[in-house]
Design an enzyme around this catalytic site. Structure first.
Site, PDB file in Angstrom:
ATOM      1  N   GLY A 127      27.629 -88.426  38.016  1.00  0.00           N
ATOM      2  CA  GLY A 127      28.453 -87.876  36.949  1.00  0.00           C
ATOM      3  C   GLY A 127      28.132 -88.562  35.629  1.00  0.00           C
ATOM      4  CD  GLN A 168      29.130 -92.342  31.486  1.00  0.00           C
ATOM      5  OE1 GLN A 168      29.379 -91.273  32.007  1.00  0.00           O
ATOM      6  NE2 GLN A 168      28.682 -93.375  32.167  1.00  0.00           N
ATOM      7  CG  LEU A 220      24.801 -93.661  35.371  1.00  0.00           C
ATOM      8  CD1 LEU A 220      24.289 -92.307  34.896  1.00  0.00           C
ATOM      9  CD2 LEU A 220      23.744 -94.373  36.186  1.00  0.00           C
ATOM     10  CG  HIS A 236      34.232 -92.947  37.048  1.00  0.00           C
ATOM     11  ND1 HIS A 236      34.048 -94.224  37.544  1.00  0.00           N
ATOM     12  CD2 HIS A 236      33.325 -92.808  36.028  1.00  0.00           C
ATOM     13  CE1 HIS A 236      33.082 -94.818  36.849  1.00  0.00           C
ATOM     14  NE2 HIS A 236      32.622 -93.984  35.931  1.00  0.00           N
ATOM     15  CD  GLU A 237      31.862 -89.189  35.165  1.00  0.00           C
ATOM     16  OE1 GLU A 237      31.730 -89.493  33.971  1.00  0.00           O
ATOM     17  OE2 GLU A 237      31.229 -89.753  36.072  1.00  0.00           O
ATOM     18  CG  HIS A 286      33.385 -92.469  31.258  1.00  0.00           C
ATOM     19  ND1 HIS A 286      33.088 -93.712  30.765  1.00  0.00           N
ATOM     20  CD2 HIS A 286      32.806 -92.406  32.483  1.00  0.00           C
ATOM     21  CE1 HIS A 286      32.351 -94.368  31.649  1.00  0.00           C
ATOM     22  NE2 HIS A 286      32.171 -93.601  32.708  1.00  0.00           N
TER      23      HIS A 286
HETATM   24 ZN    ZN Z   1      31.196 -94.040  34.413  1.00  0.00          ZN
END
Ligand code: ZN
Length: 196
Positions: free
Chosen positions: A51, A56, A111, A152-153, A156
């Site tokens: 993902g 990011q 990442l 999780h995304e 972000h």
């Molecule tokens: Zn992440």
């Protein structure tokens, strides 16, 4: 489609300001958004991620690319059955409508937090809504890695990293390494590049 994805990708890592900002909703799916989706998907694949969220990639917009593998034991939720066959998939303005009651631990990585992993406790299922690139809105109940990844995304997109959700005793194990990473990321000297 005639868009061509870039072959060099830079991901922003912990410490970068863009990862701390709340990302803006996407009002319209323009060709720029489609190009961004293509580049983010290529970057996600180049870095072997499941993902990737806009911030990011340095873009403070509510866009996420996903590439969740099919679970070996079959789909455990309607959302996995619906979405996993569509992977890699781009979702726009994702929103969690409801969190499931069961909480489970999971060893997460990111990442943007390279080489650091840690246990995070989150609901095992979520009911979520998002727009797909074609414009249609989907709403479904998700479990498994998909549910984990969506949470999780979306974190972000709201300016949070998974380490902030670790229990203090878990975080203390990786804190010095994380602080080092943050100092490097803040100077923007720790971008990762890779040819896809
Ligand atoms: Zn992440």
């Amino acid at each position: 489609m005639f868009f061509k994805a870039k072959t060099q990708h830079t991901l922003y890592t912990a410490g970068a300001t863009v990862l701390k900002k709340k990302a803006a909703p996407i009002k319209e799916i323009t060709p720029e958004i489609e190009t961004l989706s293509l580049n983010m998907t290529a970057a996600m694949n180049a870095f072997d991620g499941v993902g990737l969220a806009g911030p990011q990639y340095g873009i403070s917009k509510r866009i996420v690319t996903l590439n969740i593998p099919a679970p070996e034991n079959g789909f455990q939720s309607p959302g996995e059955a619906l979405l996993i066959p569509l992977m890699p998939l781009t979702i726009i303005n994702p929103e969690i409508l409801e969190f499931g009651e069961e909480l489970i631990p999971w060893n997460e990585g990111c990442l943007s937090v390279p080489d650091i992993f840690g246990e995070v406790i989150r609901p095992s299922t979520v009911k979520f809504q998002a727009q797909l690139l074609a414009g249609n809105i989907i709403e479904c109940e998700c479990g498994g890695l998909l549910a984990r990844c969506i949470q999780h995304e979306i974190d972000h997109l709201d300016g949070h990293l998974f380490v902030e959700r670790m229990a203090p005793e878990q975080f203390s194990k990786v804190e010095s390494e994380f602080r080092r990473l943050e100092r490097l990321g803040a100077k923007k000297k720790y971008k990762r590049r890779m040819k896809s």
